[in-house]
Design a protein around this motif. Structure first.
Motif, PDB file in Angstrom:
ATOM      1  N   ARG A 137      60.113 -67.336  32.184  1.00 45.59           N
ATOM      2  CA  ARG A 137      60.870 -67.830  31.043  1.00 45.59           C
ATOM      3  C   ARG A 137      60.885 -66.801  29.906  1.00 45.59           C
ATOM      4  N   THR A 138      59.861 -65.933  29.877  1.00 39.47           N
ATOM      5  CA  THR A 138      59.828 -64.936  28.794  1.00 39.47           C
ATOM      6  C   THR A 138      60.990 -63.940  28.900  1.00 39.47           C
ATOM      7  N   TYR A 139      61.539 -63.820  30.130  1.00 35.20           N
ATOM      8  CA  TYR A 139      62.643 -62.872  30.297  1.00 35.20           C
ATOM      9  C   TYR A 139      63.944 -63.423  29.740  1.00 35.20           C
ATOM     10  N   VAL A 140      64.036 -64.710  29.570  1.00 36.93           N
ATOM     11  CA  VAL A 140      65.283 -65.303  29.057  1.00 36.93           C
ATOM     12  C   VAL A 140      65.091 -65.777  27.621  1.00 36.93           C
ATOM     13  N   GLN A 141      64.098 -65.247  26.986  1.00 35.76           N
ATOM     14  CA  GLN A 141      63.860 -65.585  25.583  1.00 35.76           C
ATOM     15  C   GLN A 141      64.508 -64.523  24.694  1.00 35.76           C
ATOM     16  N   PRO A 142      65.126 -64.802  23.623  1.00 34.09           N
ATOM     17  CA  PRO A 142      65.375 -66.169  23.135  1.00 34.09           C
ATOM     18  C   PRO A 142      66.559 -66.861  23.798  1.00 34.09           C
ATOM     19  N   SER A 143      67.397 -66.077  24.633  1.00 33.65           N
ATOM     20  CA  SER A 143      68.489 -66.745  25.351  1.00 33.65           C
ATOM     21  C   SER A 143      68.736 -66.015  26.670  1.00 33.65           C
ATOM     22  N   TRP A 144      69.576 -66.573  27.535  1.00 30.18           N
ATOM     23  CA  TRP A 144      69.889 -65.968  28.837  1.00 30.18           C
ATOM     24  C   TRP A 144      70.533 -64.582  28.684  1.00 30.18           C
ATOM     25  N   ILE A 145      71.167 -64.408  27.598  1.00 31.69           N
ATOM     26  CA  ILE A 145      71.860 -63.129  27.387  1.00 31.69           C
ATOM     27  C   ILE A 145      70.863 -61.973  27.363  1.00 31.69           C
ATOM     28  N   MET A 146      69.633 -62.264  26.955  1.00 35.97           N
ATOM     29  CA  MET A 146      68.627 -61.211  26.819  1.00 35.97           C
ATOM     30  C   MET A 146      67.989 -60.825  28.141  1.00 35.97           C
ATOM     31  N   LEU A 147      68.314 -61.515  29.241  1.00 37.68           N
ATOM     32  CA  LEU A 147      67.671 -61.250  30.535  1.00 37.68           C
ATOM     33  C   LEU A 147      67.790 -59.789  30.966  1.00 37.68           C
ATOM     34  N   PRO A 148      69.032 -59.234  31.012  1.00 33.83           N
ATOM     35  CA  PRO A 148      69.109 -57.818  31.436  1.00 33.83           C
ATOM     36  C   PRO A 148      68.405 -56.872  30.481  1.00 33.83           C
ATOM     37  N   PHE A 149      68.485 -57.202  29.214  1.00 36.57           N
ATOM     38  CA  PHE A 149      67.831 -56.302  28.242  1.00 36.57           C
ATOM     39  C   PHE A 149      66.321 -56.341  28.382  1.00 36.57           C
ATOM     40  N   ASN A 150      65.830 -57.518  28.651  1.00 44.83           N
ATOM     41  CA  ASN A 150      64.380 -57.641  28.850  1.00 44.83           C
ATOM     42  C   ASN A 150      63.937 -56.885  30.094  1.00 44.83           C
ATOM     43  N   ILE A 151      64.765 -56.990  31.178  1.00 42.77           N
ATOM     44  CA  ILE A 151      64.406 -56.269  32.410  1.00 42.77           C
ATOM     45  C   ILE A 151      64.455 -54.762  32.159  1.00 42.77           C
ATOM     46  N   ILE A 152      65.516 -54.319  31.483  1.00 42.39           N
ATOM     47  CA  ILE A 152      65.639 -52.889  31.178  1.00 42.39           C
ATOM     48  C   ILE A 152      64.469 -52.443  30.288  1.00 42.39           C
ATOM     49  N   GLY A 153      64.119 -53.284  29.326  1.00 46.01           N
ATOM     50  CA  GLY A 153      63.000 -52.955  28.430  1.00 46.01           C
ATOM     51  C   GLY A 153      61.691 -52.854  29.196  1.00 46.01           C
ATOM     52  N   GLU A 154      61.550 -53.736  30.182  1.00 45.37           N
ATOM     53  CA  GLU A 154      60.327 -53.716  30.994  1.00 45.37           C
ATOM     54  C   GLU A 154      60.226 -52.415  31.769  1.00 45.37           C
ATOM     55  N   ILE A 155      61.371 -52.019  32.377  1.00 43.44           N
ATOM     56  CA  ILE A 155      61.361 -50.795  33.181  1.00 43.44           C
ATOM     57  C   ILE A 155      61.225 -49.566  32.275  1.00 43.44           C
TER      58      ILE A 155
END
Lengths: 232, 256
Positions: A137-155
């Motif tokens: 759920r942390t990957y879609v915080q604060p919204s679903w739109i942030m999912l790719p950005f969170n994944i990219i940020g993780e990598i």
């Protein structure tokens, strides 16, 4: 001049080429493990601590204290992981002043491996702390739109970990080698001292960043929110 | 700058092995030692706390016991003082009583001694008076004491004649007692005097060595006597009067 010890093949076993990076890594592992075994082999509760045991206790407690400042809650497992990262990188970087020793951290393969280890460890610690759903759920915080950005940020933060360490250590070794050719005495010594300091700092930065990532993955969101409200 | 993925995989494996090795040979022993020491310190602190609490309790109990002992000590002291005071008063009373008894005994002894002395003095005085009287009578009047005594008895009977007559009417016998036996002549003279003054009354002579020198005449319950003791007593009374008068005058002068 080889920029990375990966290209130096020390020996081959069953068709598998064992390069200098791996050999020096084993050497660092042997130094760490052997030193720890020597210092802790006679360690018993009824025996008063000697100077070596006191030194180890100071080191371990300093690492534990740093982790406790960053991460909330029990920090023993984080200590095993981040402490080992710190000690491995620190030992590798400090041993780089030994003539003929090539720090494994000067290899992008090593730093990439360590960054991958952090990348894998963060979700493992996060899932262990929050559960699979809570962590995802942390990957879609604060919204679903942030999912790719969170994944990219993780990598990207894994990449930055690997490149930062590799660049600092490799550049220090390369600069020292170049200066050795230009001015054989004074500047190499100075640069070696500088690279020693840089290596210690990089070990600290790598371990602290890894701890921060793990802590952010394991942090309780409700407690974080409460702390944020209090601080505001 | 390239990545050897085999090396990457090997380094990940090496790192994981190192994590296990350090956990086994570094973290666990050190952290276990620290934990054991902390546990020991906690246990010692707990033991110290327990001993401290026990010591505090013991201190409080001791203070309580001390207060009780102090109170008992005060009571014992008060009781002891009271008993000592009673004993002291008792001993003073007993001593005073003993002293009074001894004084009484001493006074009694002194009185008896004084009486003995007075008796002895009277006796010696009487003897001296008798001797002087005998000597004076013999030298001045050529008479004996007994002759003078018989003559004097006749006059004295006249003075007490009425009383003697009344007594003679009842008793019918007159007893004349002297210390030494009278001579026959004196007896005869005295018999004549009594027969003349008290007719019809029998007369009997007796002697008593314990009696004072002189003559005692008894009829029934009436006694008439003329002994040296009588004079000695008069002399003693006169001396005492003189002493008393002198003492009185001296006291008056002292006061002035």
């Amino acid at each position: 001049m080889d920029l990375t010890p990966d290209s130096i093949i020390v020996f081959t076993v069953g068709g598998v080429r064992v390069n200098a990076t791996i050999v020096y890594t084993w050497l660092v592992m042997a130094v760490l493990t052997g030193g720890a075994w020597l210092m802790t082999r006679n360690l018993r509760p009824d025996v008063p601590p000697n100077r070596w045991r006191t030194l180890l206790e100071v080191i371990v407690q300093a690492i534990e204290g740093q982790i406790a400042e960053i991460a909330e809650g029990p920090a023993r497992h984080v200590l095993y992981f981040s402490g080992t990262l710190f000690l491995f990188i620190l030992t590798s970087n400090v041993l780089s002043v030994v003539p003929g020793f090539r720090a494994p951290t000067g290899s992008l393969s090593t730093t990439a491996g360590l960054a991958l280890a952090v990348l894998v460890a963060v979700p493992i610690f996060g899932i262990g702390s929050r559960g699979l759903t809570g962590y995802l759920r942390t990957y879609v915080q604060p919204s679903w739109i942030m999912l790719p950005f969170n994944i990219i940020g993780e990598i990207s933060r894994g990449l930055s970990l690997a490149i930062r360490l590799y660049g600092n250590i490799m550049s220090g070794a390369v600069i020292a080698a170049i200066l050795l050719g230009v001015a054989p005495l004074f500047f190499p010594v100075l640069m070696s001292m500088l690279s020693l300091l840089t290596g210690v700092i990089q070990a600290y930065i790598f371990a602290v960043l890894a701890t921060v990532y793990i802590a952010s993955a394991t942090a309780d969101p409700t407690r974080t929110a409460t702390k944020g409200e209090k601080s505001s | 700058m390239s990545i050897d993925w085999v090396t990457v995989a090997a380094q990940i494996g090496n790192f994981l092995i190192l994590v296990w090795l350090l956990k086994r040979f570094l973290y666990r022993p050190i952290l276990d030692g620290i934990d054991a020491r902390e546990a020991e310190i906690t246990a010692r602190m707990g033991e110290a706390q327990r001993i401290g609490d026990a010591a505090e309790a013991e201190k409080a109990a001791f203070a309580k016991r001390l207060a009780v002992l102090e109170s008992e000590r005060s009571d014992v002291l008060d009781t002891g003082r009271a008993e000592a005071q009673d004993l002291r008063e008792k001993m003073i009373r007993e001593t005073r009583a003993q002293l009074a008894a001894e004084r009484e005994v001493f006074a009694r002894d002194r009185k008896a001694q004084a009486e003995r002395y007075a008796t002895a003095l009277e006796k010696s005085g009487a003897e001296a008076l008798l001797a002087l009287t005998r000597r004076a009578l013999m030298e001045l009047a050529d008479e004996t004491f007994e002759e003078r005594l018989v003559i004097h008895a006749g006059r004295q009977i006249d003075a007490s004649r009425q009383e003697l007559l009344e007594a003679a009417s009842v008793a019918k016998e007159i007893v004349v007692t002297t210390r030494d036996s009278l001579s026959d002549a004196l007896r005869s003279t005295l018999t004549d005097q009594i027969a003349e003054r008290l007719p019809g009354v029998a007369l009997r002579f007796a002697s008593d060595p314990a009696q004072s020198p002189g003559l005692v005449l008894r009829i029934g319950g009436v006694r008439v006597g003329w002994t040296v003791d009588t004079y000695v007593e008069e002399l003693a009374a006169m001396v005492e009067d003189q002493i008393t008068e002198k003492s009185h005058k001296k006291a008056v002068n002292d006061v002035r």
